[in-house]
Scaffold this motif. Structure first.
Motif, short mmCIF file in Angstrom:
data_model
loop_
_atom_site.label_atom_id
_atom_site.label_comp_id
_atom_site.label_asym_id
_atom_site.label_seq_id
_atom_site.Cartn_x
_atom_site.Cartn_y
_atom_site.Cartn_z
N PRO A 11 0.83 -1.21 0.00
CA PRO A 11 0.00 0.00 0.00
C PRO A 11 0.86 1.26 0.00
CG PRO A 11 -0.15 -1.16 2.10
CD PRO A 11 0.63 -2.04 1.19
N GLN A 16 2.39 9.27 -1.33
CA GLN A 16 2.63 8.47 -2.55
C GLN A 16 1.34 8.33 -3.34
OE1 GLN A 16 4.37 5.11 -0.56
NE2 GLN A 16 6.47 5.65 -1.17
N ARG A 33 14.62 13.87 2.82
CA ARG A 33 15.19 12.53 2.69
C ARG A 33 14.21 11.46 3.15
NH1 ARG A 33 20.45 11.32 2.42
NH2 ARG A 33 19.44 9.35 1.96
N GLY A 34 14.27 10.31 2.46
CA GLY A 34 13.59 9.12 2.93
C GLY A 34 12.07 9.13 2.84
N GLY A 35 11.52 10.04 2.03
CA GLY A 35 10.06 10.15 1.95
C GLY A 35 9.39 9.07 1.13
N GLY A 36 10.18 8.22 0.49
CA GLY A 36 9.59 7.16 -0.34
C GLY A 36 9.54 7.53 -1.81
N LYS A 37 10.52 8.32 -2.25
CA LYS A 37 10.53 8.83 -3.63
C LYS A 37 10.92 7.75 -4.64
CE LYS A 37 13.58 11.96 -2.58
NZ LYS A 37 13.74 11.74 -1.13
N SER A 38 12.03 7.06 -4.33
CA SER A 38 12.51 6.07 -5.31
C SER A 38 11.51 4.93 -5.42
CB SER A 38 13.90 5.57 -4.91
OG SER A 38 14.81 6.65 -4.92
N TRP A 39 10.87 4.59 -4.32
CA TRP A 39 9.80 3.57 -4.33
C TRP A 39 8.70 4.01 -5.28
CZ3 TRP A 39 4.61 3.22 -3.50
CH2 TRP A 39 4.07 1.98 -3.15
N ASN A 194 6.63 8.62 5.37
CA ASN A 194 6.95 7.27 4.90
C ASN A 194 6.68 6.26 6.03
OD1 ASN A 194 7.98 4.95 3.82
ND2 ASN A 194 9.94 5.84 3.17
N ALA A 196 6.03 3.16 6.10
CA ALA A 196 6.73 1.86 6.05
C ALA A 196 8.12 2.00 6.67
CB ALA A 196 6.84 1.38 4.61
N1 LIG Z 1 4.66 2.36 0.37
C1 LIG Z 1 5.73 1.70 0.80
N2 LIG Z 1 5.63 0.44 1.26
C2 LIG Z 1 6.71 -0.23 1.72
N3 LIG Z 1 7.94 0.26 1.75
C3 LIG Z 1 8.13 1.51 1.31
C4 LIG Z 1 7.05 2.29 0.81
N4 LIG Z 1 7.52 3.50 0.45
C5 LIG Z 1 8.85 3.48 0.69
N5 LIG Z 1 9.21 2.29 1.22
C6 LIG Z 1 10.55 1.91 1.67
O1 LIG Z 1 11.09 2.97 2.48
C7 LIG Z 1 12.47 3.12 2.25
C8 LIG Z 1 12.78 4.56 1.80
O2 LIG Z 1 12.06 4.80 0.60
P1 LIG Z 1 12.78 5.42 -0.68
O3 LIG Z 1 14.10 4.82 -0.90
O4 LIG Z 1 11.79 5.34 -1.79
O5 LIG Z 1 12.91 6.89 -0.14
P2 LIG Z 1 13.60 8.14 -0.86
O6 LIG Z 1 12.71 9.29 -0.62
O7 LIG Z 1 13.93 7.79 -2.26
O8 LIG Z 1 14.90 8.28 0.02
P3 LIG Z 1 16.25 9.10 -0.33
O9 LIG Z 1 15.95 10.52 -0.01
O10 LIG Z 1 17.23 8.49 0.60
O11 LIG Z 1 16.55 8.85 -1.77
C9 LIG Z 1 12.83 2.09 1.20
O12 LIG Z 1 13.33 0.95 1.86
C10 LIG Z 1 11.53 1.81 0.51
O13 LIG Z 1 11.50 0.54 -0.09
#
Ligand SMILES: Nc1ncnc2c1ncn2[C@@H]1O[C@H](COP(=O)(O)OP(=O)(O)OP(=O)(O)O)[C@@H](O)[C@H]1O
Ligand SMILES: [Mg+2]
Length: 473
Positions: A11, A16, A33-39, A194, A196
Protein backbone atom coordinates in the motif's frame (compact mmCIF):
# COMPACT_ATOMS: atom_id res chain seq x y z
CA UNK A 1 1.85 -23.86 -19.72
CA UNK A 2 2.27 -20.22 -18.72
CA UNK A 3 1.38 -19.65 -15.10
CA UNK A 4 -0.35 -16.53 -13.89
CA UNK A 5 1.96 -14.05 -12.24
CA UNK A 6 0.59 -11.64 -9.69
CA UNK A 7 2.34 -8.38 -8.92
CA UNK A 8 1.71 -7.36 -5.31
CA UNK A 9 1.92 -3.66 -4.71
CA UNK A 10 2.46 -2.73 -1.05
CA UNK A 11 0.00 0.00 0.00
CA UNK A 12 1.32 3.45 -0.87
CA UNK A 13 1.40 6.04 1.90
CA UNK A 14 -0.84 9.12 1.65
CA UNK A 15 1.73 11.27 -0.17
CA UNK A 16 2.63 8.47 -2.55
CA UNK A 17 -1.08 8.09 -3.31
CA UNK A 18 -1.31 11.77 -4.23
CA UNK A 19 1.79 11.47 -6.43
CA UNK A 20 0.49 8.29 -8.11
CA UNK A 21 -2.71 10.13 -9.05
CA UNK A 22 -0.93 13.26 -10.37
CA UNK A 23 -1.51 14.16 -14.02
CA UNK A 24 0.33 17.47 -14.46
CA UNK A 25 2.95 17.79 -17.17
CA UNK A 26 5.62 18.41 -14.49
CA UNK A 27 5.36 16.80 -11.09
CA UNK A 28 7.78 17.60 -8.27
CA UNK A 29 7.77 15.00 -5.53
CA UNK A 30 9.62 14.89 -2.24
CA UNK A 31 11.71 17.70 -0.84
CA UNK A 32 13.32 15.76 2.03
CA UNK A 33 15.19 12.53 2.69
CA UNK A 34 13.59 9.12 2.93
CA UNK A 35 10.06 10.15 1.95
CA UNK A 36 9.59 7.16 -0.34
CA UNK A 37 10.53 8.83 -3.63
CA UNK A 38 12.51 6.07 -5.31
CA UNK A 39 9.80 3.57 -4.33
CA UNK A 40 7.25 5.82 -6.03
CA UNK A 41 9.40 6.01 -9.19
CA UNK A 42 9.63 2.23 -9.49
CA UNK A 43 5.92 1.64 -8.94
CA UNK A 44 4.57 4.51 -11.00
CA UNK A 45 6.82 3.54 -13.93
CA UNK A 46 5.62 -0.07 -13.68
CA UNK A 47 1.94 0.92 -13.44
CA UNK A 48 2.24 3.20 -16.49
CA UNK A 49 4.03 0.44 -18.43
CA UNK A 50 1.26 -2.03 -17.63
CA UNK A 51 -1.56 0.41 -18.36
CA UNK A 52 -0.38 1.88 -21.69
CA UNK A 53 0.72 -0.73 -24.26
CA UNK A 54 3.95 0.34 -25.94
CA UNK A 55 4.68 3.38 -23.75
CA UNK A 56 8.36 4.43 -23.47
CA UNK A 57 9.54 5.43 -20.02
CA UNK A 58 12.89 6.83 -18.96
CA UNK A 59 14.35 6.71 -15.43
CA UNK A 60 17.50 8.73 -14.76
CA UNK A 61 20.04 9.20 -11.99
CA UNK A 62 23.42 10.85 -12.00
CA UNK A 63 25.47 7.65 -12.26
CA UNK A 64 24.94 4.11 -13.48
CA UNK A 65 25.79 2.78 -9.99
CA UNK A 66 22.97 4.84 -8.48
CA UNK A 67 20.60 3.50 -11.14
CA UNK A 68 21.71 -0.03 -10.39
CA UNK A 69 21.30 0.25 -6.62
CA UNK A 70 18.12 2.31 -6.51
CA UNK A 71 16.19 0.98 -9.46
CA UNK A 72 17.59 -1.76 -11.69
CA UNK A 73 18.30 -4.28 -8.92
CA UNK A 74 14.97 -3.73 -7.07
CA UNK A 75 13.06 -3.86 -10.38
CA UNK A 76 14.80 -7.08 -11.43
CA UNK A 77 13.20 -8.84 -8.49
CA UNK A 78 9.93 -6.89 -8.63
CA UNK A 79 9.38 -7.55 -12.37
CA UNK A 80 10.60 -11.16 -12.50
CA UNK A 81 8.38 -12.94 -15.00
CA UNK A 82 6.69 -9.65 -15.94
CA UNK A 83 9.36 -7.82 -17.93
CA UNK A 84 12.67 -8.89 -19.47
CA UNK A 85 15.81 -6.87 -18.78
CA UNK A 86 18.41 -6.24 -21.46
CA UNK A 87 21.64 -5.24 -19.77
CA UNK A 88 23.39 -3.70 -22.77
CA UNK A 89 20.38 -1.55 -23.68
CA UNK A 90 19.62 -0.89 -19.97
CA UNK A 91 15.95 -1.52 -20.68
CA UNK A 92 13.05 -3.58 -19.33
CA UNK A 93 10.59 -4.78 -22.00
CA UNK A 94 7.08 -5.80 -20.98
CA UNK A 95 4.96 -8.35 -22.88
CA UNK A 96 2.70 -5.51 -24.06
CA UNK A 97 5.64 -3.75 -25.74
CA UNK A 98 6.07 -1.09 -23.05
CA UNK A 99 9.66 -0.27 -22.13
CA UNK A 100 11.45 1.28 -19.14
CA UNK A 101 14.86 2.67 -20.09
CA UNK A 102 17.63 3.79 -17.73
CA UNK A 103 19.91 6.73 -18.35
CA UNK A 104 22.54 8.55 -16.35
CA UNK A 105 24.11 11.96 -16.69
CA UNK A 106 27.13 13.09 -14.72
CA UNK A 107 28.59 15.52 -17.28
CA UNK A 108 27.75 17.28 -20.54
CA UNK A 109 29.23 14.41 -22.56
CA UNK A 110 26.63 11.99 -21.16
CA UNK A 111 23.87 14.02 -22.86
CA UNK A 112 24.85 12.27 -26.12
CA UNK A 113 22.79 9.25 -24.94
CA UNK A 114 19.63 11.31 -25.29
CA UNK A 115 20.25 12.85 -28.70
CA UNK A 116 17.37 12.05 -31.01
CA UNK A 117 15.69 9.84 -28.40
CA UNK A 118 11.96 10.04 -27.67
CA UNK A 119 10.21 9.05 -24.46
CA UNK A 120 6.68 9.55 -23.19
CA UNK A 121 7.39 9.80 -19.48
CA UNK A 122 10.58 10.74 -17.67
CA UNK A 123 11.31 10.03 -14.02
CA UNK A 124 14.25 12.21 -12.97
CA UNK A 125 15.09 10.65 -9.61
CA UNK A 126 17.21 13.02 -7.45
CA UNK A 127 16.75 15.64 -10.15
CA UNK A 128 18.46 18.30 -8.02
CA UNK A 129 21.77 16.59 -8.78
CA UNK A 130 21.42 17.45 -12.49
CA UNK A 131 22.42 20.80 -13.95
CA UNK A 132 19.52 22.88 -15.23
CA UNK A 133 20.92 22.62 -18.78
CA UNK A 134 20.83 18.80 -18.61
CA UNK A 135 17.25 18.89 -17.37
CA UNK A 136 16.16 21.13 -20.24
CA UNK A 137 18.03 18.97 -22.79
CA UNK A 138 16.61 15.65 -21.58
CA UNK A 139 13.12 17.09 -21.17
CA UNK A 140 13.19 17.96 -24.89
CA UNK A 141 13.08 14.16 -25.49
CA UNK A 142 9.64 13.90 -23.89
CA UNK A 143 7.63 13.95 -27.10
CA UNK A 144 6.12 11.67 -29.69
CA UNK A 145 3.19 11.52 -32.09
CA UNK A 146 1.06 9.19 -29.98
CA UNK A 147 -1.68 9.39 -27.38
CA UNK A 148 0.41 8.36 -24.39
CA UNK A 149 0.62 10.86 -21.57
CA UNK A 150 3.64 13.15 -21.75
CA UNK A 151 4.94 13.73 -18.27
CA UNK A 152 8.09 14.50 -16.27
CA UNK A 153 8.39 13.49 -12.62
CA UNK A 154 11.16 15.13 -10.64
CA UNK A 155 11.99 13.62 -7.27
CA UNK A 156 13.82 16.15 -5.19
CA UNK A 157 15.80 16.84 -2.05
CA UNK A 158 16.83 20.44 -1.27
CA UNK A 159 20.43 21.04 -2.35
CA UNK A 160 22.41 20.09 -5.43
CA UNK A 161 23.32 22.23 -8.43
CA UNK A 162 19.75 22.86 -9.58
CA UNK A 163 18.36 23.68 -6.11
CA UNK A 164 17.53 27.22 -7.25
CA UNK A 165 15.81 26.05 -10.42
CA UNK A 166 13.48 23.63 -8.61
CA UNK A 167 12.86 26.06 -5.78
CA UNK A 168 11.68 28.58 -8.36
CA UNK A 169 9.40 26.11 -10.18
CA UNK A 170 7.86 24.20 -7.29
CA UNK A 171 8.27 26.24 -4.11
CA UNK A 172 8.27 29.90 -5.15
CA UNK A 173 6.19 29.13 -8.28
CA UNK A 174 7.79 31.88 -10.33
CA UNK A 175 7.64 31.19 -14.06
CA UNK A 176 9.16 32.55 -17.25
CA UNK A 177 7.05 33.44 -20.29
CA UNK A 178 7.72 29.99 -21.77
CA UNK A 179 6.56 28.17 -18.63
CA UNK A 180 2.93 27.79 -17.56
CA UNK A 181 2.06 27.66 -13.88
CA UNK A 182 -0.77 25.20 -14.56
CA UNK A 183 1.77 22.64 -15.82
CA UNK A 184 3.48 22.31 -12.43
CA UNK A 185 2.45 20.46 -9.27
CA UNK A 186 4.46 19.73 -6.15
CA UNK A 187 3.83 17.12 -3.47
CA UNK A 188 5.98 17.36 -0.39
CA UNK A 189 6.95 14.10 1.29
CA UNK A 190 8.94 14.01 4.52
CA UNK A 191 10.44 10.98 6.20
CA UNK A 192 7.51 11.11 8.65
CA UNK A 193 5.16 10.55 5.68
CA UNK A 194 6.95 7.27 4.90
CA UNK A 195 4.95 5.02 7.22
CA UNK A 196 6.73 1.86 6.05
CA UNK A 197 10.19 3.24 6.84
CA UNK A 198 9.12 4.79 10.16
CA UNK A 199 7.88 1.36 11.22
CA UNK A 200 10.76 -0.77 9.90
CA UNK A 201 13.60 1.62 10.73
CA UNK A 202 12.65 4.19 13.40
CA UNK A 203 16.37 5.03 13.82
CA UNK A 204 16.50 6.53 10.36
CA UNK A 205 14.56 9.62 11.47
CA UNK A 206 16.76 9.94 14.56
CA UNK A 207 19.82 9.86 12.32
CA UNK A 208 18.44 12.84 10.38
CA UNK A 209 17.78 14.66 13.67
CA UNK A 210 21.46 14.43 14.58
CA UNK A 211 22.70 16.22 11.46
CA UNK A 212 24.11 19.78 11.66
CA UNK A 213 21.32 22.42 11.72
CA UNK A 214 21.27 23.53 8.07
CA UNK A 215 21.37 20.04 6.61
CA UNK A 216 18.84 18.85 9.19
CA UNK A 217 16.42 21.62 8.18
CA UNK A 218 16.76 20.60 4.54
CA UNK A 219 16.70 16.83 4.84
CA UNK A 220 14.33 16.35 7.77
CA UNK A 221 11.93 19.27 7.42
CA UNK A 222 12.25 19.76 3.68
CA UNK A 223 13.22 23.43 4.00
CA UNK A 224 14.29 25.04 0.73
CA UNK A 225 15.37 28.32 2.35
CA UNK A 226 18.39 27.09 4.25
CA UNK A 227 20.89 28.02 1.55
CA UNK A 228 20.11 31.71 1.63
CA UNK A 229 21.70 34.65 3.36
CA UNK A 230 24.86 34.65 5.43
CA UNK A 231 27.21 31.79 4.62
CA UNK A 232 29.12 31.71 7.92
CA UNK A 233 26.27 32.12 10.41
CA UNK A 234 28.37 30.05 12.77
CA UNK A 235 31.09 32.74 13.11
CA UNK A 236 30.71 34.81 16.31
CA UNK A 237 32.46 38.02 17.32
CA UNK A 238 31.44 38.61 20.97
CA UNK A 239 33.62 41.25 22.67
CA UNK A 240 32.20 40.37 26.12
CA UNK A 241 33.89 36.96 25.76
CA UNK A 242 37.25 38.06 24.28
CA UNK A 243 38.94 37.35 27.62
CA UNK A 244 37.31 34.05 28.61
CA UNK A 245 37.42 32.77 24.97
CA UNK A 246 34.04 31.05 25.29
CA UNK A 247 31.22 31.27 22.68
CA UNK A 248 33.29 33.65 20.56
CA UNK A 249 35.81 33.20 17.77
CA UNK A 250 37.40 36.63 18.12
CA UNK A 251 39.66 36.95 21.16
CA UNK A 252 42.32 39.18 22.74
CA UNK A 253 45.82 38.51 21.34
CA UNK A 254 48.32 36.76 23.59
CA UNK A 255 52.00 35.79 23.36
CA UNK A 256 52.51 32.63 21.28
CA UNK A 257 54.19 29.79 23.25
CA UNK A 258 57.51 28.59 21.82
CA UNK A 259 56.46 25.05 20.89
CA UNK A 260 53.34 25.94 18.89
CA UNK A 261 53.50 25.35 15.13
CA UNK A 262 53.20 28.38 12.84
CA UNK A 263 51.48 28.42 9.44
CA UNK A 264 50.99 30.99 6.71
CA UNK A 265 48.04 30.76 4.29
CA UNK A 266 47.84 32.81 1.14
CA UNK A 267 45.42 33.69 -1.65
CA UNK A 268 46.54 35.84 -4.55
CA UNK A 269 44.01 38.10 -6.20
CA UNK A 270 44.67 38.94 -9.82
CA UNK A 271 43.54 42.57 -9.94
CA UNK A 272 41.70 41.85 -6.70
CA UNK A 273 42.68 41.79 -3.05
CA UNK A 274 45.29 39.30 -1.88
CA UNK A 275 45.11 37.83 1.61
CA UNK A 276 47.80 36.38 3.82
CA UNK A 277 47.06 34.92 7.26
CA UNK A 278 49.45 33.67 9.95
CA UNK A 279 48.29 30.92 12.27
CA UNK A 280 49.54 29.38 15.48
CA UNK A 281 48.39 25.91 16.44
CA UNK A 282 48.34 24.68 20.02
CA UNK A 283 48.99 21.12 21.17
CA UNK A 284 45.28 20.26 20.94
CA UNK A 285 45.11 21.28 17.29
CA UNK A 286 43.24 24.54 17.99
CA UNK A 287 44.14 27.14 15.34
CA UNK A 288 44.67 30.83 16.20
CA UNK A 289 44.76 33.40 13.41
CA UNK A 290 47.36 35.73 14.89
CA UNK A 291 48.30 38.15 12.11
CA UNK A 292 47.24 39.00 8.58
CA UNK A 293 48.18 41.12 5.61
CA UNK A 294 45.39 42.12 3.26
CA UNK A 295 45.54 44.49 0.33
CA UNK A 296 44.69 45.14 -3.27
CA UNK A 297 47.00 44.10 -6.08
CA UNK A 298 48.05 46.45 -8.82
CA UNK A 299 45.68 47.12 -11.70
CA UNK A 300 46.81 48.98 -14.81
CA UNK A 301 44.52 51.99 -14.41
CA UNK A 302 44.39 52.46 -10.69
CA UNK A 303 46.58 54.27 -8.22
CA UNK A 304 48.86 52.88 -5.55
CA UNK A 305 48.36 49.15 -5.17
CA UNK A 306 50.59 46.28 -4.19
CA UNK A 307 52.80 44.60 -6.79
CA UNK A 308 53.82 40.96 -6.22
CA UNK A 309 57.41 41.89 -5.17
CA UNK A 310 56.02 44.44 -2.69
CA UNK A 311 53.63 41.87 -1.20
CA UNK A 312 56.32 39.25 -0.61
CA UNK A 313 58.89 41.75 0.57
CA UNK A 314 56.38 42.83 3.21
CA UNK A 315 55.56 39.22 4.16
CA UNK A 316 59.28 38.55 4.52
CA UNK A 317 59.72 41.69 6.61
CA UNK A 318 56.89 40.73 8.96
CA UNK A 319 58.27 37.20 9.34
CA UNK A 320 61.77 38.40 10.17
CA UNK A 321 60.71 41.26 12.44
CA UNK A 322 57.51 40.34 14.27
CA UNK A 323 58.15 38.79 17.68
CA UNK A 324 55.51 36.08 17.16
CA UNK A 325 57.16 34.90 13.93
CA UNK A 326 60.84 35.82 14.13
CA UNK A 327 63.14 32.77 13.98
CA UNK A 328 60.26 30.27 13.74
CA UNK A 329 59.70 27.57 11.14
CA UNK A 330 56.68 28.68 9.09
CA UNK A 331 54.72 26.28 6.88
CA UNK A 332 53.20 28.14 3.91
CA UNK A 333 50.03 26.95 2.14
CA UNK A 334 48.68 28.71 -0.93
CA UNK A 335 46.18 28.56 -3.76
CA UNK A 336 47.67 26.11 -6.30
CA UNK A 337 47.01 28.78 -8.97
CA UNK A 338 50.04 30.77 -7.78
CA UNK A 339 52.27 28.22 -9.58
CA UNK A 340 50.67 29.09 -12.95
CA UNK A 341 53.28 30.84 -15.05
CA UNK A 342 51.38 31.74 -18.19
CA UNK A 343 52.81 35.24 -18.26
CA UNK A 344 56.37 34.17 -17.50
CA UNK A 345 57.23 34.29 -13.81
CA UNK A 346 54.69 32.70 -11.46
CA UNK A 347 53.56 34.35 -8.23
CA UNK A 348 55.19 31.42 -6.39
CA UNK A 349 58.50 32.26 -8.12
CA UNK A 350 58.28 35.87 -6.98
CA UNK A 351 57.51 34.69 -3.44
CA UNK A 352 60.50 32.33 -3.44
CA UNK A 353 62.79 35.21 -4.45
CA UNK A 354 61.78 36.83 -1.18
CA UNK A 355 62.33 33.63 0.83
CA UNK A 356 58.60 33.13 1.16
CA UNK A 357 57.86 29.48 0.39
CA UNK A 358 54.57 27.67 0.00
CA UNK A 359 53.17 24.24 -0.60
CA UNK A 360 50.08 23.94 -2.82
CA UNK A 361 46.86 23.84 -0.79
CA UNK A 362 43.87 21.59 -1.43
CA UNK A 363 41.39 23.92 -3.11
CA UNK A 364 38.28 21.72 -3.11
CA UNK A 365 35.62 24.23 -2.20
CA UNK A 366 32.82 22.42 -0.41
CA UNK A 367 35.01 20.14 1.72
CA UNK A 368 37.02 23.28 2.54
CA UNK A 369 33.93 25.18 3.71
CA UNK A 370 32.90 22.14 5.76
CA UNK A 371 36.30 22.20 7.47
CA UNK A 372 35.73 25.85 8.41
CA UNK A 373 32.28 24.99 9.77
CA UNK A 374 33.73 22.11 11.78
CA UNK A 375 36.34 24.42 13.27
CA UNK A 376 33.78 27.14 14.07
CA UNK A 377 31.56 24.64 15.94
CA UNK A 378 31.60 25.15 19.73
CA UNK A 379 31.89 22.19 22.08
CA UNK A 380 29.66 21.94 25.15
CA UNK A 381 31.92 24.45 26.95
CA UNK A 382 31.71 26.99 24.14
CA UNK A 383 35.22 26.32 22.87
CA UNK A 384 35.79 26.25 19.09
CA UNK A 385 38.72 24.83 17.11
CA UNK A 386 39.50 28.17 15.43
CA UNK A 387 40.11 31.57 17.03
CA UNK A 388 40.88 34.93 15.48
CA UNK A 389 42.97 37.57 17.22
CA UNK A 390 41.16 40.89 17.49
CA UNK A 391 43.80 42.55 15.30
CA UNK A 392 42.85 40.43 12.23
CA UNK A 393 40.48 43.05 10.83
CA UNK A 394 40.06 41.66 7.29
CA UNK A 395 38.86 38.30 8.61
CA UNK A 396 36.48 39.88 11.11
CA UNK A 397 35.06 42.25 8.48
CA UNK A 398 34.72 39.96 5.45
CA UNK A 399 33.72 36.53 6.83
CA UNK A 400 30.27 37.70 8.10
CA UNK A 401 29.55 39.43 4.76
CA UNK A 402 29.76 36.30 2.62
CA UNK A 403 26.48 35.00 1.20
CA UNK A 404 25.25 31.72 -0.22
CA UNK A 405 25.49 31.35 -3.99
CA UNK A 406 22.08 31.44 -5.72
CA UNK A 407 23.09 28.76 -8.20
CA UNK A 408 25.34 26.44 -6.21
CA UNK A 409 23.49 26.11 -2.93
CA UNK A 410 26.22 24.64 -0.75
CA UNK A 411 28.81 27.12 -1.98
CA UNK A 412 29.34 30.78 -1.26
CA UNK A 413 28.77 33.59 -3.72
CA UNK A 414 32.14 34.37 -5.28
CA UNK A 415 31.01 37.92 -6.10
CA UNK A 416 31.57 38.63 -2.39
CA UNK A 417 34.90 39.62 -0.85
CA UNK A 418 36.02 36.02 -0.40
CA UNK A 419 39.82 36.24 -0.43
CA UNK A 420 40.24 35.80 3.31
CA UNK A 421 37.75 32.91 3.25
CA UNK A 422 39.66 31.20 0.42
CA UNK A 423 42.95 31.48 2.22
CA UNK A 424 41.41 30.21 5.49
CA UNK A 425 39.94 27.29 3.53
CA UNK A 426 43.37 26.26 2.19
CA UNK A 427 44.73 26.40 5.73
CA UNK A 428 41.84 24.39 7.21
CA UNK A 429 42.15 21.75 4.47
CA UNK A 430 45.83 21.34 5.34
CA UNK A 431 44.88 20.39 8.92
CA UNK A 432 41.48 18.72 8.53
CA UNK A 433 39.47 17.80 11.59
CA UNK A 434 36.32 15.78 12.01
CA UNK A 435 33.06 17.38 13.16
CA UNK A 436 32.69 18.22 16.83
CA UNK A 437 30.20 15.53 17.69
CA UNK A 438 31.25 11.92 17.30
CA UNK A 439 27.66 10.83 16.70
CA UNK A 440 27.28 13.24 13.83
CA UNK A 441 30.57 12.03 12.39
CA UNK A 442 29.37 8.43 12.41
CA UNK A 443 26.21 9.53 10.74
CA UNK A 444 28.11 11.28 7.99
CA UNK A 445 29.97 8.17 7.04
CA UNK A 446 26.72 6.19 6.84
CA UNK A 447 24.45 8.63 5.03
CA UNK A 448 25.05 9.64 1.42
CA UNK A 449 26.28 13.02 2.60
CA UNK A 450 28.77 13.00 -0.25
CA UNK A 451 25.97 12.91 -2.76
CA UNK A 452 24.24 15.86 -1.14
CA UNK A 453 27.44 17.83 -1.19
CA UNK A 454 28.18 16.71 -4.70
CA UNK A 455 31.62 15.40 -3.81
CA UNK A 456 33.02 11.88 -3.70
CA UNK A 457 32.18 10.00 -0.51
CA UNK A 458 35.89 9.24 -0.06
CA UNK A 459 36.56 12.96 0.40
CA UNK A 460 34.15 13.08 3.31
CA UNK A 461 35.58 9.87 4.74
CA UNK A 462 39.12 11.19 4.54
CA UNK A 463 38.30 13.89 7.07
CA UNK A 464 36.19 11.69 9.32
CA UNK A 465 38.48 8.83 10.06
CA UNK A 466 39.06 8.86 13.78
CA UNK A 467 36.99 9.48 16.87
CA UNK A 468 37.54 12.59 18.97
CA UNK A 469 38.78 15.95 17.82
CA UNK A 470 42.04 14.71 16.46
CA UNK A 471 43.98 16.26 13.64
CA UNK A 472 44.25 13.91 10.72
CA UNK A 473 47.66 14.18 9.10
N1 LIG B 1 4.66 2.36 0.37
C1 LIG B 1 5.73 1.70 0.80
N2 LIG B 1 5.63 0.44 1.26
C2 LIG B 1 6.71 -0.23 1.72
N3 LIG B 1 7.94 0.26 1.75
C3 LIG B 1 8.13 1.51 1.31
C4 LIG B 1 7.05 2.29 0.81
N4 LIG B 1 7.52 3.50 0.45
C5 LIG B 1 8.85 3.48 0.69
N5 LIG B 1 9.21 2.29 1.22
C6 LIG B 1 10.55 1.91 1.67
O1 LIG B 1 11.09 2.97 2.48
C7 LIG B 1 12.47 3.12 2.25
C8 LIG B 1 12.78 4.56 1.80
O2 LIG B 1 12.06 4.80 0.60
P1 LIG B 1 12.78 5.42 -0.68
O3 LIG B 1 14.10 4.82 -0.90
O4 LIG B 1 11.79 5.34 -1.79
O5 LIG B 1 12.91 6.89 -0.14
P2 LIG B 1 13.60 8.14 -0.86
O6 LIG B 1 12.71 9.29 -0.62
O7 LIG B 1 13.93 7.79 -2.26
O8 LIG B 1 14.90 8.28 0.02
P3 LIG B 1 16.25 9.10 -0.33
O9 LIG B 1 15.95 10.52 -0.01
O10 LIG B 1 17.23 8.49 0.60
O11 LIG B 1 16.55 8.85 -1.77
C9 LIG B 1 12.83 2.09 1.20
O12 LIG B 1 13.33 0.95 1.86
C10 LIG B 1 11.53 1.81 0.51
O13 LIG B 1 11.50 0.54 -0.09
MG1 LIG C 1 15.72 7.85 -3.31
Amino acid sequence: MPTDITLHMPPPNEKQKLALLEKHRYVGYGGARGGGKSWFVRWKATLLALKFRGIKILITRKTYRELLNNHIVPLLSMLRGIAVYNKSDKCFTFANGSTIWFGYCANDGDLGQYQGAEYDVWFADEAGQFLESWIVAIDACIRGANDFPKRTYFTLNPGGPSHGYFKRLFIDRRYTEEEYAEDYAFIQALVSDNVALMKSQPNYKRSLEKLPPKIREAWLHGSWDVYEGQFFEDFYDRPEHYEDRQWTHVIEPFEIPEGWKIFRSFDWGYNKPFSCGWWAMDYDGVAYRILELYGCTKTPNEGVKWTPPQVFAEIHRIETEHRWLRGRKITGIADPAIWDAETGESIADVAAKHQVFFQPGDHKRIPGWMQMHYRFAFDENGLPMLYVFRNCKAFIRTIPLLQYDDHKPEDLDTDGEDHVADEVRYFCMSRPIKPAHAKIADQYSKTPMAMFLDIPKEDIKSVIRRPGLEIIE
